[in-house]
Design an enzyme around this catalytic site. Structure first.
Site, PDB file in Angstrom:
ATOM      1  CB  SER A 133      -0.892  -0.004   1.248  1.00  0.00           C
ATOM      2  OG  SER A 133      -1.558   1.229   1.354  1.00  0.00           O
ATOM      3  CE1 TYR A 154      -3.208  -2.822   5.663  1.00  0.00           C
ATOM      4  CE2 TYR A 154      -2.880  -0.525   5.061  1.00  0.00           C
ATOM      5  CZ  TYR A 154      -3.186  -1.819   4.694  1.00  0.00           C
ATOM      6  OH  TYR A 154      -3.459  -2.127   3.383  1.00  0.00           O
TER       7      TYR A 154
HETATM    8  P1  NAP Z   1     -10.300  -7.785   2.913  1.00  0.00           P
HETATM    9  O1  NAP Z   1     -11.502  -7.586   2.090  1.00  0.00           O
HETATM   10  O2  NAP Z   1     -10.333  -7.493   4.381  1.00  0.00           O
HETATM   11  O3  NAP Z   1      -9.776  -9.295   2.701  1.00  0.00           O
HETATM   12  C1  NAP Z   1      -8.666  -9.730   3.390  1.00  0.00           C
HETATM   13  C2  NAP Z   1      -8.470 -11.182   3.079  1.00  0.00           C
HETATM   14  O4  NAP Z   1      -7.325 -11.640   3.831  1.00  0.00           O
HETATM   15  C3  NAP Z   1      -9.659 -12.053   3.512  1.00  0.00           C
HETATM   16  O5  NAP Z   1      -9.866 -13.063   2.570  1.00  0.00           O
HETATM   17  C4  NAP Z   1      -9.184 -12.633   4.830  1.00  0.00           C
HETATM   18  O6  NAP Z   1      -9.775 -13.872   5.163  1.00  0.00           O
HETATM   19  C5  NAP Z   1      -7.704 -12.838   4.490  1.00  0.00           C
HETATM   20  N1  NAP Z   1      -6.891 -13.111   5.670  1.00  0.00           N
HETATM   21  C6  NAP Z   1      -6.788 -12.413   6.817  1.00  0.00           C
HETATM   22  N2  NAP Z   1      -5.963 -13.041   7.673  1.00  0.00           N
HETATM   23  C7  NAP Z   1      -5.535 -14.170   7.045  1.00  0.00           C
HETATM   24  C8  NAP Z   1      -4.679 -15.238   7.380  1.00  0.00           C
HETATM   25  N3  NAP Z   1      -4.098 -15.306   8.583  1.00  0.00           N
HETATM   26  N4  NAP Z   1      -4.441 -16.226   6.465  1.00  0.00           N
HETATM   27  C9  NAP Z   1      -5.035 -16.180   5.257  1.00  0.00           C
HETATM   28  N5  NAP Z   1      -5.887 -15.213   4.879  1.00  0.00           N
HETATM   29  C10 NAP Z   1      -6.124 -14.220   5.761  1.00  0.00           C
HETATM   30  O7  NAP Z   1      -9.065  -6.924   2.379  1.00  0.00           O
HETATM   31  P2  NAP Z   1      -8.810  -6.296   0.936  1.00  0.00           P
HETATM   32  O8  NAP Z   1      -9.276  -4.895   0.979  1.00  0.00           O
HETATM   33  O9  NAP Z   1      -9.293  -7.233  -0.110  1.00  0.00           O
HETATM   34  O10 NAP Z   1      -7.230  -6.241   0.945  1.00  0.00           O
HETATM   35  C11 NAP Z   1      -6.439  -7.250   0.347  1.00  0.00           C
HETATM   36  C12 NAP Z   1      -4.987  -6.780   0.391  1.00  0.00           C
HETATM   37  O11 NAP Z   1      -4.879  -5.501  -0.242  1.00  0.00           O
HETATM   38  C13 NAP Z   1      -4.446  -6.604   1.807  1.00  0.00           C
HETATM   39  O12 NAP Z   1      -3.114  -7.012   1.871  1.00  0.00           O
HETATM   40  C14 NAP Z   1      -4.555  -5.084   2.012  1.00  0.00           C
HETATM   41  O13 NAP Z   1      -3.618  -4.607   2.951  1.00  0.00           O
HETATM   42  C15 NAP Z   1      -4.217  -4.596   0.611  1.00  0.00           C
HETATM   43  N6  NAP Z   1      -4.693  -3.232   0.319  1.00  0.00           N
HETATM   44  C16 NAP Z   1      -6.016  -2.943   0.379  1.00  0.00           C
HETATM   45  C17 NAP Z   1      -6.435  -1.639   0.093  1.00  0.00           C
HETATM   46  C18 NAP Z   1      -7.893  -1.263   0.134  1.00  0.00           C
HETATM   47  O14 NAP Z   1      -8.204  -0.087  -0.109  1.00  0.00           O
HETATM   48  N7  NAP Z   1      -8.797  -2.194   0.409  1.00  0.00           N
HETATM   49  C19 NAP Z   1      -5.496  -0.651  -0.227  1.00  0.00           C
HETATM   50  C20 NAP Z   1      -4.166  -0.992  -0.275  1.00  0.00           C
HETATM   51  C21 NAP Z   1      -3.763  -2.298  -0.003  1.00  0.00           C
HETATM   52  P3  NAP Z   1     -11.119 -13.957   6.079  1.00  0.00           P
HETATM   53  O15 NAP Z   1     -12.278 -13.755   5.159  1.00  0.00           O
HETATM   54  O16 NAP Z   1     -11.048 -15.341   6.653  1.00  0.00           O
HETATM   55  O17 NAP Z   1     -11.002 -12.879   7.129  1.00  0.00           O
END
Ligand code: NAP
Length: 232
Positions: A133, A154
């Site tokens: 990020s 984070y």
């Molecule tokens: P999200 O909707 O919260 O999904 C997160 C995923 O990670 C879920 O499938 C969750 O599983 C899984 N997870 C959490 N802990 C885990 C573990 N111990 N082992 C395996 N899986 C695990 O998040 P997202 O927004 O899609 O983000 C995905 C990635 O993009 C992350 O790395 C985040 O930091 C990055 N990112 C997101 C944004 C944004 O604006 N959303 C911006 C920059 C970067 P469960 O369903 O079981 O909880």
């Protein structure tokens, strides 16, 4: 390579990871949708027409088991997308929360990558994408020195993930494996995010897929958003 490239995406039962799976499958890759919750992962994988892989990135034994299963079935891994991530909410510096955030965002990606190194080497063209990020950058407006109050776990975990990306890219520079960090931008993976200016999930996923499908002469050791370099 005669059979399609094999890709594993962690934390892919929902959100960005799920869409990354969809886009990689649309490009003809064999996709393993990683999920710590097998039931949720199975539902998502069925919907997308890909395979599910049980995987909790904080569980070393489970990671090694997944690695052995994939080794037996495919003999290699061509793309590893370290997507699993948690936000953490430790505004007050609660170390338990900070450790939990690092356990997924940094050590989860680290131990998964190390475990899969032999399989990434086996194919000769491995791609590792650490989903990071801009908030973990020292050079973006939203980054580490942003004056707004944000829970620190984070962004600091993503800064560490960025550093890991550089280190692995250096260490693996002669292996054919390209290691990059990709920022999807602020994307709409939670209710109400669009109203805050988030962009659609497919756009963010495309930013990750770009790094996952680089040609052999592509970059390694960089942080990118939409295929463009971001400052560290
Ligand atoms: P999200 O909707 O919260 O999904 C997160 C995923 O990670 C879920 O499938 C969750 O599983 C899984 N997870 C959490 N802990 C885990 C573990 N111990 N082992 C395996 N899986 C695990 O998040 P997202 O927004 O899609 O983000 C995905 C990635 O993009 C992350 O790395 C985040 O930091 C990055 N990112 C997101 C944004 C944004 O604006 N959303 C911006 C920059 C970067 P469960 O369903 O079981 O909880």
């Amino acid at each position: 390579m005669t059979s399609p490239p094999v890709a594993l995406v962690t934390g892919a039962n929902r959100g960005l990871g799920s869409e990354v799976c969809r886009q990689l499958a649309a490009r003809g890759l064999t996709v393993l949708l990683g999920s710590r919750d097998l039931e949720a992962g199975t539902v998502a994988a069925k919907r997308l027409g890909v395979r599910v892989q049980s995987l909790d990135v904080t569980d070393p034994a489970g990671i090694h088991h997944a690695r052995d299963q994939i080794a037996e079935e495919y003999g290699r891994l061509d793309v590893l997308v370290n997507n699993a991530g948690i936000f953490g909410n430790a505004v007050d510096g609660d170390l338990d929360d900070i450790r939990a955030t690092f356990a997924v965002n940094l050590f989860g990606a680290w131990q998964t990558t190390v475990a899969f190194e032999p399989l990434l080497r086996a194919g000769g063209h491995g791609r590792v994408v650490n989903v990071s990020s801009g908030v973990g950058s020292f050079g973006t407006p939203e980054g580490i020195s942003n004056p707004r109050p944000v829970p620190p776990a984070y962004p600091v975990s993503k800064a560490a993930l960025n550093a890991l990306t550089v280190r692995l890219a250096v260490e693996w520079r002669h292996t054919g494996i390209l290691v990059n960090a990709a920022c999807p931008g602020f994307i709409a993976t939670f209710p109400g995010a669009e109203k805050l200016g988030a962009r659609p999930i497919p756009e963010g996923a495309a930013s990750v897929v770009w790094a996952a499908t680089l040609p052999d002469d592509g970059p390694s050791g960089g942080l990118f958003r939409d295929g463009q370099p971001l400052p560290w």
